[in-house]
Design an enzyme around this catalytic site. Structure first.
Site, PDB file in Angstrom:
ATOM      1  CG  HIS A   1      -1.863  -1.214   1.207  1.00 41.81           C
ATOM      2  ND1 HIS A   1      -2.529  -1.685   0.105  1.00 41.81           N
ATOM      3  CD2 HIS A   1      -2.105  -2.108   2.216  1.00 41.81           C
ATOM      4  CE1 HIS A   1      -3.158  -2.812   0.427  1.00 41.81           C
ATOM      5  NE2 HIS A   1      -2.923  -3.100   1.687  1.00 41.81           N
TER       6      HIS A   1
ATOM      7  CG  ASP B   1      -5.197  -6.309  -0.101  1.00 38.93           C
ATOM      8  OD1 ASP B   1      -5.401  -7.167   0.764  1.00 38.93           O
ATOM      9  OD2 ASP B   1      -5.007  -5.108   0.185  1.00 38.93           O
TER      10      ASP B   1
HETATM   11  C1  NGQ Z   1      -5.628  -7.343   6.300  1.00 37.71           C
HETATM   12  N1  NGQ Z   1      -6.142  -5.654   4.657  1.00 37.71           N
HETATM   13  O1  NGQ Z   1      -4.767  -7.714   7.094  1.00 37.71           O
HETATM   14  O2  NGQ Z   1      -6.377  -8.143   5.724  1.00 37.71           O
HETATM   15  C2  NGQ Z   1      -5.757  -5.861   6.033  1.00 37.71           C
HETATM   16  C3  NGQ Z   1      -6.768  -5.245   6.963  1.00 37.71           C
HETATM   17  C4  NGQ Z   1      -5.523  -4.320   8.945  1.00 37.71           C
HETATM   18  C5  NGQ Z   1      -5.776  -4.534   4.037  1.00 37.71           C
HETATM   19  N2  NGQ Z   1      -4.963  -3.731   4.646  1.00 37.71           N
HETATM   20  C6  NGQ Z   1      -6.464  -5.357   8.408  1.00 37.71           C
HETATM   21  N3  NGQ Z   1      -6.220  -4.264   2.853  1.00 37.71           N
HETATM   22  O3  NGQ Z   1      -4.792  -3.681   8.203  1.00 37.71           O
HETATM   23  O4  NGQ Z   1      -5.481  -4.167  10.170  1.00 37.71           O
HETATM   24 ZN    ZN Z   2      -3.178  -6.861   2.883  1.00 33.69          ZN
END
Ligand code: NGQ
Ligand code: ZN
Length: 462
Positions: free
Chosen positions: A276, A327
């Protein structure tokens, strides 16, 4: 020895004509010869390009795609006062992750990876954090769920870089995990143990690295502890600066923004993939570019979750390296990621044709080649180019399709990335195996049947 003869093939230096591609039984390219004659009996293709690397995946989230698109669904939202966000989506995702079993994870991964292959990805980096049972205990084998995802990759035939996740805290400053995060809990020693268990699975299609989840979920001292014992040259991935809220939390805790904090505390080099990295100030853009780390961009998920737009133009101007990932898997298409990457920039700057360099003015070519290079680096595997010694990972495009009719080679990728919605990926070779033929995955029906059964089981819990 197996072979393909491509009238046009995308090589590291650009499009070449009359290319004989040869690979051995291990799935490594043993010859890439342009200007070759067509040997009798060798299959011919009009256009062959390297298969894409998907550098960021949470495969289990594939089963949640499309189910979080209703306002006010999340815990904590009050009717009439609905503010849906990344954080409310995350609550739904946690709820979904509660009941998933190792068998489900394998079935979902196989489905997802078969779809990825059909859309042109031949490698994936799995950022894997559902590592414990629903009660918060490890399975008898601590690497159980990671092995299941690798098994899903094997069923589909995609190359995989498994990244067991370091996940100890709910936020900066060692904030204790919430109950719904207990399935994800690992400390540095847990992660090193899991990596050790996975060692025996490493092969030409399978690499193992590590992923501190984020600076919210892993402390700097833990990250250092893992890196000190990690075998050399393994990929290291981390989520960083995805949301403004995360930047504020980092400033409150460390008086620095996340990227600056990371670079101050840890030696970030070309092993790293910063996933990101959306919210950056100029100095951070330069730091990432100069360190040789890859920016892991996931445009469809970043749009879906309302993250923001990565500062691609200055990053490229500083020589930054990038790759793409799907993702949360609301898309499984490399084309869609690259299209959105460029479109986000056009919308932001109100200009056209932004992802280019002085040497490469074609946006499609620049994006495909750039994402291959960055993706291969992030995967830590010998992929991403049609050259001897690399994995035999390639796509044959559907030259019967009207979109590709009568094009010069240097118009092909612009058309692939920007024109229409038909899938132009016809055949896919991954690790020397034809896993997709005529747009169908070799095990598509069996994999889909198992996936549907998994969905039926998981949806009972909704
Ligand atoms: C994840 N997903 O770990 O699946 C993360 C969300 C977070 C993205 N960042 C959870 N798209 O970052 O705490
Ligand atoms: Zn992720």
């Amino acid at each position: 020895m197996s072979a393909l003869y491509a009238k046009n093939a995308l090589l590291p230096a650009g499009w070449a004509r009359d290319v004989l591609l040869q690979w051995d039984a291990a799935g490594d390219l043993t010859g890439v010869t342009s200007g070759a004659l067509h040997p009798a009996g060798v299959e011919q293709a009009e256009y062959a390009i390297p298969g894409m690397v998907n550098l960021h995946s949470h495969s289990f989230q594939r089963a949640l795609g499309g189910l979080t698109e209703k306002a006010g669904d999340a815990a904590g939202n009050v009717a009439g006062n609905v503010v849906d966000s990344f954080w409310t989506w995350r609550d739904l995702m946690y709820r979904f992750a509660r009941n998933i079993t190792p068998a489900h994870m394998e079935a979902i991964a196989a489905q997802l990876f078969s779809e990825c292959l059909r859309h042109g990805y031949t490698s994936v980096c799995e950022f894997h954090y559902v590592q414990r049972a629903p009660d918060g205990a490890f399975y008898a084998n601590a690497a159980e769920t990671a092995q299941r995802v690798i098994a899903g990759a094997k069923l589909a035939g995609i190359g995989v870089t498994m990244l067991p996740v370091l996940y100890s805290y709910a936020g900066f400053g060692a904030e204790p995990l919430k109950p719904e995060q207990q399935r994800f809990r690992t400390d540095a020693q847990d992660v090193l143990k899991i990596i050790g268990e996975l060692e025996a699975l490493r092969d030409a299609q399978t690499e193992v690295g590590v992923a501190p989840h984020s600076l919210r979920a892993a402390s700097v001292s833990q990250i250092k502890e893992v890196l000190a014992s990690l075998p050399h040259n393994r990929p290291v991935h981390i989520h960083i600066a995805e949301q403004q809220g995360e930047v504020r939390q980092s400033l409150d805790f460390s008086a620095r923004r996340p990227v600056q904090y990371l670079y101050d505390e840890v030696q970030v080099d070309s092993r790293w993939c910063l996933v990101h990295a959306t919210h950056l100030v100029d100095g951070e853009v330069q730091s990432i570019a100069q360190s040789g780390a890859v920016a892991g961009l996931c445009p469809t998920t970043e749009a879906n979750l309302g993250d923001g737009l990565f500062p691609l133009e200055p990053f490229l101007a500083h020589g930054g390296r990038f790759g793409i990932g799907s993702d949360s898997h609301i898309s499984q298409s490399a084309v869609e990621e690259l299209r959105w990457l460029e479109y986000g920039q056009r919308l932001m700057h109100q200009r056209r044709n932004i992802a280019v360099s002085p040497a490469q003015r074609n946006v499609g070519d620049f994006l495909w080649q750039g994402a291959l290079q960055g993706g291969a680096q992030a995967a830590g595997r010998a992929v991403g180019a049609l050259e001897t010694g690399k994995r035999a990972d390639l796509i044959v495009l559907d030259d019967d399709h009207p979109n590709l009719y009568g094009l010069a080679a240097d118009e092909v990728l612009g058309t692939l990335v920007f024109s229409g919605n038909d899938n132009l990926v016809k055949h896919v070779l991954a690790g020397g195996q034809w896993v997709v033929r005529e747009q169908k995955h070799a095990a598509q029906q069996a994999i889909a049947a198992r996936f549907k059964q998994t969905l039926a089981e998981l949806r009972e819990f909704r």
